[in-house]
Write a protein that holds these residues in place. Structure first.
Motif, short mmCIF file in Angstrom:
data_model
loop_
_atom_site.label_atom_id
_atom_site.label_comp_id
_atom_site.label_asym_id
_atom_site.label_seq_id
_atom_site.Cartn_x
_atom_site.Cartn_y
_atom_site.Cartn_z
N ALA A 14 85.67 122.07 40.13
CA ALA A 14 87.09 122.12 40.48
C ALA A 14 87.87 122.99 39.48
O ALA A 14 88.75 123.76 39.87
N ALA A 15 87.54 122.86 38.19
CA ALA A 15 88.24 123.64 37.17
C ALA A 15 87.96 125.13 37.33
O ALA A 15 88.87 125.96 37.24
N LEU A 16 86.70 125.48 37.56
CA LEU A 16 86.35 126.89 37.75
C LEU A 16 87.07 127.47 38.97
O LEU A 16 87.58 128.59 38.94
N LEU A 60 83.25 133.40 36.81
CA LEU A 60 83.60 132.04 37.23
C LEU A 60 82.92 131.67 38.53
O LEU A 60 82.43 130.54 38.69
N PHE A 61 82.86 132.61 39.49
CA PHE A 61 82.24 132.32 40.77
C PHE A 61 80.72 132.13 40.62
O PHE A 61 80.11 131.34 41.35
N VAL A 62 80.10 132.86 39.70
CA VAL A 62 78.67 132.68 39.45
C VAL A 62 78.40 131.27 38.92
O VAL A 62 77.50 130.56 39.40
N TRP A 63 79.19 130.85 37.95
CA TRP A 63 79.04 129.50 37.41
C TRP A 63 79.35 128.45 38.48
O TRP A 63 78.67 127.42 38.58
N MET A 64 80.38 128.72 39.26
CA MET A 64 80.75 127.80 40.33
C MET A 64 79.62 127.64 41.35
O MET A 64 79.33 126.54 41.82
N ALA A 65 78.96 128.75 41.67
CA ALA A 65 77.87 128.72 42.66
C ALA A 65 76.68 127.92 42.14
O ALA A 65 76.07 127.15 42.89
#
Length: 231
Positions: A14-16, A60-65
């Motif tokens: 959620a934070a990312l 951020l999207f890489v970590w989120m994925a």
């Protein structure tokens, strides 16, 4: 322990997502607002550098994925072809499910292991050994990202961390399936906070279609019975 890990996982995702959304919004507003010739404001906006925003959001999207994939295993939201499994029952079905879970755990575990080795050799070893005064040996400092100039090993750490967490989730589902015989499932038509059983005004999708068809059928019958309709 698992509940704490669940909340931490959800908080990270959620934070990312929230940070990425805010940064993208500000970057887009800045891009368009700086094009207007407003005395003082345009000069101030042009002095602001948001060239790093795209790279930052990609990270951020890489970590989120990666963390989202682990969340998907825990909640059962990953898309899967289960035609064969649904036709089986008993021992055969359980064996096939366990094979799939074992393969998932092995694959993500290997990805996490190789990812950790890559991150270690890509600059993490140099930073860690330098910090604690160890022998650097053949380890090198490692590259940095083009815009933010962050060490790439920090960015690539999402691969081992997310993969190991995903491997743990596969093992967690395997243990739960051995105990209960049930897999985590997710109803894609369900909306959190909306209880269909307690709200009589909420219609299911099938019920809505059925009512709409009944209304259309009644309208056509009424038109056919009107004088001068030719019928």
């Amino acid at each position: 322990m698992n509940k704490l890990l669940d909340r931490l996982e959800e908080f990270i995702i959620a934070a990312l997502m929230a940070v990425a959304t805010v940064v993208i919004f500000i970057s887009v507003v800045h891009r368009y607002a700086s094009g207007y010739e407003i005395p003082g404001l345009q000069d101030w906006l042009l002095e602001l550098n948001f060239g790093w925003a795209q790279e930052f959001c990609i990270i951020l999207f890489v970590w989120m994925a990666k963390f989202g994939a682990a969340y998907g295993v825990r909640t059962g939201i990953h898309v899967g072809v289960d035609i064969l499994i649904n036709k089986l029952s008993g021992t055969s079905r359980a064996a096939l499910i366990n094979i799939g879970l074992v393969c998932g755990a092995l694959f993500t575990g290997l990805i996490g292991l190789f990812g950790a080795l890559f991150v270690w050799e890509n600059g993490m070893a140099y930073e860690t050994l330098s910090l604690f005064g160890g022998d650097i040996g053949d380890f090198y400092e490692g590259p940095t990202t083009p815009d933010l100039e962050w060490p790439t090993w920090m960015v690539y750490s999402a691969v081992p961390l997310g993969s190991f967490l995903m491997c743990y989730r596969f093992l967690q589902v395997m243990v739960s399936f051995a105990r209960t015989g049930e897999l985590p499932t997710h109803d894609h038509g369900h909306v959190e906070g909306l209880d269909d059983e307690d709200d009589e005004n909420v219609l299911l999708e099938g019920e809505a279609f059925s009512i709409a068809e009944d209304i259309e059928h009644a309208r056509r019958e009424a038109e056919a019975k009107r004088p001068g309709s030719g019928k």
